[in-house]
Design a protein around this motif. Structure first.
Motif, PDB file in Angstrom:
ATOM      1  N   ASP A   1       0.854  -1.189   0.000  1.00  0.00           N
ATOM      2  CA  ASP A   1       0.000   0.000   0.000  1.00  0.00           C
ATOM      3  C   ASP A   1       0.888   1.237   0.000  1.00  0.00           C
ATOM      4  OD1 ASP A   1      -1.752   2.059   0.414  1.00  0.00           O
ATOM      5  OD2 ASP A   1      -2.665   1.238   2.226  1.00  0.00           O
ATOM      6  N   PRO A   2       0.944   1.984  -1.102  1.00  0.00           N
ATOM      7  CA  PRO A   2       1.849   3.135  -1.160  1.00  0.00           C
ATOM      8  C   PRO A   2       1.400   4.312  -0.307  1.00  0.00           C
ATOM      9  CG  PRO A   2       0.483   3.067  -3.121  1.00  0.00           C
ATOM     10  CD  PRO A   2       0.182   1.811  -2.355  1.00  0.00           C
ATOM     11  N   TRP A   3       0.165   4.259   0.225  1.00  0.00           N
ATOM     12  CA  TRP A   3      -0.373   5.393   0.982  1.00  0.00           C
ATOM     13  C   TRP A   3      -0.175   5.233   2.489  1.00  0.00           C
ATOM     14  CZ3 TRP A   3      -0.862   7.619  -3.392  1.00  0.00           C
ATOM     15  CH2 TRP A   3      -1.512   7.007  -4.469  1.00  0.00           C
ATOM     16  N   GLU A   4       0.289   4.096   2.969  1.00  0.00           N
ATOM     17  CA  GLU A   4       0.293   3.837   4.408  1.00  0.00           C
ATOM     18  C   GLU A   4       1.363   4.604   5.169  1.00  0.00           C
ATOM     19  OE1 GLU A   4       0.820  -0.297   5.028  1.00  0.00           O
ATOM     20  OE2 GLU A   4       2.880  -0.354   4.270  1.00  0.00           O
ATOM     21  N   ALA A   5       2.344   5.188   4.474  1.00  0.00           N
ATOM     22  CA  ALA A   5       3.385   5.984   5.124  1.00  0.00           C
ATOM     23  C   ALA A   5       3.503   7.322   4.408  1.00  0.00           C
ATOM     24  CB  ALA A   5       4.720   5.243   5.104  1.00  0.00           C
ATOM     25  N   LEU A   6       4.064   8.304   5.076  1.00  0.00           N
ATOM     26  CA  LEU A   6       4.258   9.608   4.452  1.00  0.00           C
ATOM     27  C   LEU A   6       5.383   9.537   3.424  1.00  0.00           C
ATOM     28  CD1 LEU A   6       4.055  12.034   7.520  1.00  0.00           C
ATOM     29  CD2 LEU A   6       2.232  11.316   5.969  1.00  0.00           C
ATOM     30  N   PRO A   7       5.368  10.440   2.438  1.00  0.00           N
ATOM     31  CA  PRO A   7       6.459  10.466   1.458  1.00  0.00           C
ATOM     32  C   PRO A   7       7.807  10.710   2.133  1.00  0.00           C
ATOM     33  CG  PRO A   7       4.656  11.928   0.801  1.00  0.00           C
ATOM     34  CD  PRO A   7       4.372  11.495   2.201  1.00  0.00           C
ATOM     35  N   GLY A   8       8.862  10.214   1.515  1.00  0.00           N
ATOM     36  CA  GLY A   8      10.193  10.475   2.036  1.00  0.00           C
ATOM     37  C   GLY A   8      10.552  11.948   1.999  1.00  0.00           C
ATOM     38  N   TYR A   9       9.885  12.713   1.121  1.00  0.00           N
ATOM     39  CA  TYR A   9      10.130  14.158   1.015  1.00  0.00           C
ATOM     40  C   TYR A   9       8.985  14.961   1.647  1.00  0.00           C
ATOM     41  CZ  TYR A   9       7.701  12.701  -3.323  1.00  0.00           C
ATOM     42  OH  TYR A   9       6.867  12.110  -4.243  1.00  0.00           O
ATOM     43  N   TRP A  10       8.399  14.425   2.726  1.00  0.00           N
ATOM     44  CA  TRP A  10       7.253  15.040   3.371  1.00  0.00           C
ATOM     45  C   TRP A  10       7.480  16.521   3.689  1.00  0.00           C
ATOM     46  CZ3 TRP A  10       2.336  15.043   4.050  1.00  0.00           C
ATOM     47  CH2 TRP A  10       1.745  15.690   5.126  1.00  0.00           C
ATOM     48  N   ASP A  11       8.571  16.825   4.381  1.00  0.00           N
ATOM     49  CA  ASP A  11       8.819  18.218   4.761  1.00  0.00           C
ATOM     50  C   ASP A  11       8.943  19.113   3.533  1.00  0.00           C
ATOM     51  OD1 ASP A  11       8.751  17.589   7.432  1.00  0.00           O
ATOM     52  OD2 ASP A  11      10.929  17.393   7.633  1.00  0.00           O
ATOM     53  N   ASP A  12       9.529  18.571   2.472  1.00  0.00           N
ATOM     54  CA  ASP A  12       9.723  19.343   1.244  1.00  0.00           C
ATOM     55  C   ASP A  12       8.386  19.689   0.590  1.00  0.00           C
ATOM     56  OD1 ASP A  12      10.842  20.571  -0.949  1.00  0.00           O
ATOM     57  OD2 ASP A  12      11.589  18.731  -1.883  1.00  0.00           O
ATOM     58  N   ILE A  13       7.513  18.703   0.441  1.00  0.00           N
ATOM     59  CA  ILE A  13       6.240  18.982  -0.238  1.00  0.00           C
ATOM     60  C   ILE A  13       5.348  19.876   0.611  1.00  0.00           C
ATOM     61  CG2 ILE A  13       5.027  16.898   0.570  1.00  0.00           C
ATOM     62  CD1 ILE A  13       3.759  16.757  -2.252  1.00  0.00           C
ATOM     63  N   VAL A  14       5.371  19.701   1.937  1.00  0.00           N
ATOM     64  CA  VAL A  14       4.585  20.572   2.808  1.00  0.00           C
ATOM     65  C   VAL A  14       5.084  22.016   2.699  1.00  0.00           C
ATOM     66  CG1 VAL A  14       4.070  21.140   5.217  1.00  0.00           C
ATOM     67  CG2 VAL A  14       3.866  18.782   4.417  1.00  0.00           C
ATOM     68  N   SER A  15       6.408  22.181   2.640  1.00  0.00           N
ATOM     69  CA  SER A  15       6.976  23.525   2.520  1.00  0.00           C
ATOM     70  C   SER A  15       6.587  24.179   1.203  1.00  0.00           C
ATOM     71  CB  SER A  15       8.502  23.444   2.634  1.00  0.00           C
ATOM     72  OG  SER A  15       9.087  24.709   2.425  1.00  0.00           O
ATOM     73  N   ARG A  16       6.640  23.418   0.115  1.00  0.00           N
ATOM     74  CA  ARG A  16       6.301  23.963  -1.198  1.00  0.00           C
ATOM     75  C   ARG A  16       4.840  24.384  -1.273  1.00  0.00           C
ATOM     76  NH1 ARG A  16       9.813  21.371  -5.742  1.00  0.00           N
ATOM     77  NH2 ARG A  16      11.592  20.615  -4.549  1.00  0.00           N
ATOM     78  N   ILE A  17       3.971  23.524  -0.763  1.00  0.00           N
ATOM     79  CA  ILE A  17       2.550  23.836  -0.822  1.00  0.00           C
ATOM     80  C   ILE A  17       2.176  24.921   0.182  1.00  0.00           C
ATOM     81  CG2 ILE A  17       0.258  22.873  -0.372  1.00  0.00           C
ATOM     82  CD1 ILE A  17       1.190  20.316  -1.671  1.00  0.00           C
ATOM     83  N   GLY A  18       2.767  24.855   1.372  1.00  0.00           N
ATOM     84  CA  GLY A  18       2.447  25.839   2.402  1.00  0.00           C
ATOM     85  C   GLY A  18       2.870  27.254   2.046  1.00  0.00           C
ATOM     86  N   THR A  19       3.916  27.381   1.242  1.00  0.00           N
ATOM     87  CA  THR A  19       4.390  28.705   0.857  1.00  0.00           C
ATOM     88  C   THR A  19       3.900  29.116  -0.524  1.00  0.00           C
ATOM     89  OG1 THR A  19       6.440  27.733  -0.025  1.00  0.00           O
ATOM     90  CG2 THR A  19       6.465  28.510   2.259  1.00  0.00           C
TER      91      THR A  19
END
Length: 249
Positions: free
Chosen positions: A227-245
């Protein structure tokens, strides 16, 4: 079969903020760090799906109740996971699970996973959605088609998942022409196997195809065995930063 085009004109200038829709993490006992990270993320999250045991389970789970409560306290919608099995599950069974989600976890709405997409099953899905709204009038309803459904589904729910699959397919995907009649807030894309180096490209595809809710991960389904959705992406902080800003805009 709807006519397909490669891009959706005009969405790049709408000012719509891209956000994350989380299809579901593993149980909080198995993924405590993931649920903690989600509770800290805040506004970039449009919603998070709570899948206790392929649904709400047979009794209240205190770990899931705690995880859902922390998300709601952070201002994030929590959606119950209802598997429709492409329209083959009995109506009463689906609604009974919705009752349990509301009673035990006070969910804000539902993701109807494996939702049928053809015209013939549209009345059946409308009946289900109507019953869910009778349980909670302001329920946020997401139809998890995973592909472009018949256009009539767009008037049935708050959001439609119009892509669910691997990056190798997403990067060459096309959008149904009829989606241009609706704002990007109505559409979601779930993509697994997105390499970190292609994250910007994936965000551009979502923007031009008019999907404001996305979930991109570098996890894969390992040929259908995981299941590819059961864990957060390895680049979680990166994608959150990109979307949040607003970088993705």
């Amino acid at each position: 079969m709807p006519h397909l085009i490669s891009t959706r004109a005009g969405t790049s200038s709408t000012g719509v903020r891209t956000g994350l829709g989380v299809p579901g993490c593993a149980h909080p006992l198995l993924a405590a760090a993931e649920w903690d990270a989600l509770a800290r993320t805040g506004p970039p999250l449009h919603w998070v799906v709570l899948d206790v045991a392929g649904g709400p389970g047979v009794q209240p789970d205190p770990h899931c109740l705690d995880a859902a409560g922390r998300l709601r306290n952070a201002g994030v919608r929590v959606l119950g996971h209802l598997d429709t099995a492409y329209g083959t599950r009995p109506f009463a069974e689906v609604i009974a699970e919705a009752h349990r989600y509301l009673e035990w976890y006070q969910v804000d709405g539902f993701l109807l996973e494996h939702c049928p997409a053809d015209r013939a099953t549209l009345p059946q899905v409308r009946r289900t959605v109507g019953a869910l709204r009778a349980l909670r009038e302001d329920a946020h309803i997401v139809l998890g088609h995973g592909t472009h459904p018949h256009p009539g589904y767009a008037e049935t729910a708050d959001q439609l998942v119009t892509f669910r699959g691997p990056w190798r397919d997403y990067r060459w995907s096309q959008v149904a022409e009829w989606t241009a009649d609706h704002p990007p807030e109505r559409f979601c894309h779930f993509v697994h196997g997105v390499p970190r180096g292609h994250l910007d490209e994936a965000l551009r595809i979502a923007r031009w195809q008019g999907a404001a809710t996305i979930w991109f991960t570098d996890r894969t389904d390992r040929g259908g065995s995981a299941d590819p959705w059961e864990a957060l992406p390895g680049y979680w902080d990166d994608i959150v930063s990109r979307i949040g800003t607003g970088v993705s805009e």
